[in-house]
Design an enzyme around this catalytic site. Structure first.
Site, PDB file in Angstrom:
ATOM      1  N   SER A   8      -4.636   5.857   1.603  1.00 23.71           N
ATOM      2  CA  SER A   8      -3.436   6.542   2.092  1.00 23.71           C
ATOM      3  C   SER A   8      -3.622   8.043   1.961  1.00 23.71           C
ATOM      4  CB  SER A   8      -2.207   6.114   1.289  1.00 23.71           C
ATOM      5  OG  SER A   8      -1.188   7.076   1.471  1.00 23.71           O
ATOM      6  N   HIS A  33      -4.590   4.966   6.239  1.00 22.12           N
ATOM      7  CA  HIS A  33      -3.148   4.675   6.176  1.00 22.12           C
ATOM      8  C   HIS A  33      -2.376   5.997   6.228  1.00 22.12           C
ATOM      9  CE1 HIS A  33       0.230   2.065   4.893  1.00 22.12           C
ATOM     10  NE2 HIS A  33       0.621   3.090   4.148  1.00 22.12           N
ATOM     11  N   ASP A  35       1.297   7.769   6.086  1.00 22.15           N
ATOM     12  CA  ASP A  35       2.672   7.567   5.629  1.00 22.15           C
ATOM     13  C   ASP A  35       3.578   8.635   6.209  1.00 22.15           C
ATOM     14  OD1 ASP A  35       2.531   5.332   3.673  1.00 22.15           O
ATOM     15  OD2 ASP A  35       1.056   6.641   2.732  1.00 22.15           O
ATOM     16  N   MET A  37       7.368   9.966   6.573  1.00 22.77           N
ATOM     17  CA  MET A  37       8.678   9.843   5.889  1.00 22.77           C
ATOM     18  C   MET A  37       9.654  10.855   6.467  1.00 22.77           C
ATOM     19  SD  MET A  37       7.357   9.794   1.977  1.00 22.77           S
ATOM     20  CE  MET A  37       5.941   8.812   1.476  1.00 22.77           C
ATOM     21  N   HIS A  66       2.378   3.892   8.819  1.00 20.16           N
ATOM     22  CA  HIS A  66       3.489   3.290   8.071  1.00 20.16           C
ATOM     23  C   HIS A  66       4.687   4.230   8.195  1.00 20.16           C
ATOM     24  CE1 HIS A  66       5.021   2.186   3.741  1.00 20.16           C
ATOM     25  NE2 HIS A  66       5.860   1.790   4.680  1.00 20.16           N
ATOM     26  N   MET A  68       8.217   5.327   7.370  1.00 21.75           N
ATOM     27  CA  MET A  68       9.345   5.197   6.431  1.00 21.75           C
ATOM     28  C   MET A  68      10.460   6.087   6.940  1.00 21.75           C
ATOM     29  SD  MET A  68       7.044   5.173   3.026  1.00 21.75           S
ATOM     30  CE  MET A  68       5.637   5.756   3.954  1.00 21.75           C
ATOM     31  N   MET A 137       5.540  -3.876   0.133  1.00 23.18           N
ATOM     32  CA  MET A 137       5.567  -2.707  -0.758  1.00 23.18           C
ATOM     33  C   MET A 137       5.550  -3.201  -2.206  1.00 23.18           C
ATOM     34  SD  MET A 137       5.453  -0.149   1.209  1.00 23.18           S
ATOM     35  CE  MET A 137       5.384   0.997  -0.164  1.00 23.18           C
ATOM     36  N   ASP A 175       0.901  -2.242  -0.538  1.00 23.98           N
ATOM     37  CA  ASP A 175       0.939  -0.776  -0.623  1.00 23.98           C
ATOM     38  C   ASP A 175       1.718  -0.329  -1.857  1.00 23.98           C
ATOM     39  OD1 ASP A 175       1.087   1.935  -0.097  1.00 23.98           O
ATOM     40  OD2 ASP A 175       2.212   1.734   1.781  1.00 23.98           O
ATOM     41  N   GLY A 197      -3.712   5.155  -2.493  1.00 24.02           N
ATOM     42  CA  GLY A 197      -3.593   6.598  -2.337  1.00 24.02           C
ATOM     43  C   GLY A 197      -4.193   7.326  -3.509  1.00 24.02           C
TER      44      GLY A 197
HETATM   45  C1  DX5 Z   1       4.472   5.089  -0.706  1.00 21.74           C
HETATM   46  C2  DX5 Z   1       3.456   5.036   0.397  1.00 21.74           C
HETATM   47  C3  DX5 Z   1       2.113   4.673  -0.071  1.00 21.74           C
HETATM   48  C4  DX5 Z   1       1.524   5.641  -1.061  1.00 21.74           C
HETATM   49  C5  DX5 Z   1       0.744   4.820  -2.049  1.00 21.74           C
HETATM   50  O1  DX5 Z   1       5.724   5.218  -0.176  1.00 21.74           O
HETATM   51  O2  DX5 Z   1       3.845   4.069   1.358  1.00 21.74           O
HETATM   52  O3  DX5 Z   1       1.214   4.423   0.999  1.00 21.74           O
HETATM   53  O4  DX5 Z   1       0.691   6.624  -0.516  1.00 21.74           O
HETATM   54  O5  DX5 Z   1       0.320   5.641  -3.057  1.00 21.74           O
HETATM   55  P1  DX5 Z   1      -0.364   5.077  -4.376  1.00 21.74           P
HETATM   56  O6  DX5 Z   1      -1.549   4.286  -3.976  1.00 21.74           O
HETATM   57  O7  DX5 Z   1      -0.673   6.318  -5.129  1.00 21.74           O
HETATM   58  O8  DX5 Z   1       0.691   4.214  -5.054  1.00 21.74           O
HETATM   59 ZN    ZN Z   2       2.324   3.454   2.916  1.00 18.68          ZN
END
Ligand code: DX5
Ligand code: ZN
Length: 216
Positions: A8, A33, A35, A37, A66, A68, A137, A175, A197
């Site tokens: 990520s 990946h 993210d 938001m 992804h 969000m 998640m 994730d 990530g």
């Molecule tokens: C969180 C994201 C993840 C995030 C994961 O809302 O969807 O993809 O980057 O991060 P780690 O692997 O650090 O938990």
């Molecule tokens: Zn994610």
């Protein structure tokens, strides 16, 4: 078959994104990946299409996007324009999930539905055959570096059972809080793909870390 690994980018060094993408291009990562938001669906804002449009020019890996955000259906064209292979939308963000899934497929992407940790698997009952992937998640979405929610392992096992019982080939991606220890449990429970990530980008040797996750 080795585990699919999707680092990520949220945990990458944003001042050196080109270098980070170059590292991922040279690594055994399967997907990248992304993210996205909006500060409404989740209490944080990450990056948007101005950034992903630039990334697509330099990445050689399939993109796993992804969203969000509320009303992700408004941005199907924008996600398609990034060249994303997967478009993940949250079950909790879509009133007309079936329509959104159809639209994602019509735009040439592989549809995936994401569930928050509190959302039961039973909501997938009708939509499961329409999906290429379910993203579970294992933290509450919004931030990297959070602690893994242990009950996610058993949730993966129950989803795997649902998929096998119905003779489907839907992928399971997980994730949040993934490292070698949690990743191993998830793969044993039936996860096909792991998003990681902070575990990858904070590692001394991200390339070797990705390789180690792939061997789980
Ligand atoms: C969180 C994201 C993840 C995030 C994961 O809302 O969807 O993809 O980057 O991060 P780690 O692997 O650090 O938990
Ligand atoms: Zn994610």
């Amino acid at each position: 078959m080795s585990t699919i690994v999707a680092p990520s980018l949220l945990a990458a060094d944003f001042l050196n994104l080109e270098k980070e993408i170059d590292m991922l291009n040279r690594s055994k990562a399967d997907w990248i990946h992304l993210d996205i938001m909006d500060g409404v669906f989740v209490p944080n804002i990450s990056f948007g299409f101005a950034v992903t449009d630039l990334l697509k020019k330099i990445t050689r890996k399939p993109l796993d996007t992804h969203l969000m955000i509320v009303q992700p259906e408004k941005f199907i064209d924008e996600v398609a324009a990034t060249g994303s292979t997967f478009m993940n939308v949250h079950y909790e963000a879509c009133s007309h999930l079936h329509r959104v899934v159809q639209q994602i497929r019509e735009r040439g992407m592989r549809p995936a539905v994401t569930l928050n940790p509190h959302t039961p698997l039973s909501v997938l009952e009708e939509i499961l055959p329409e999906l290429d992937m379910v993203l579970l998640m294992s933290v509450n979405p919004g931030f990297g570096g959070q602690q893994f929610i242990e009950s996610s392992v058993e949730k993966v096992a129950r989803l795997k059972e649902m998929i096998v019982r119905r003779n489907l080939s839907t992928l399971i991606e997980v994730d949040g809080g993934v490292n070698l220890e949690t990743g191993k449990k998830l793969v044993e429970a039936g996860a096909d793909a792991l998003v990681a990530g902070s575990y990858v980008f904070n590692a001394d040797d991200p390339i070797r870390t990705i390789q180690a996750l792939k061997m789980l």
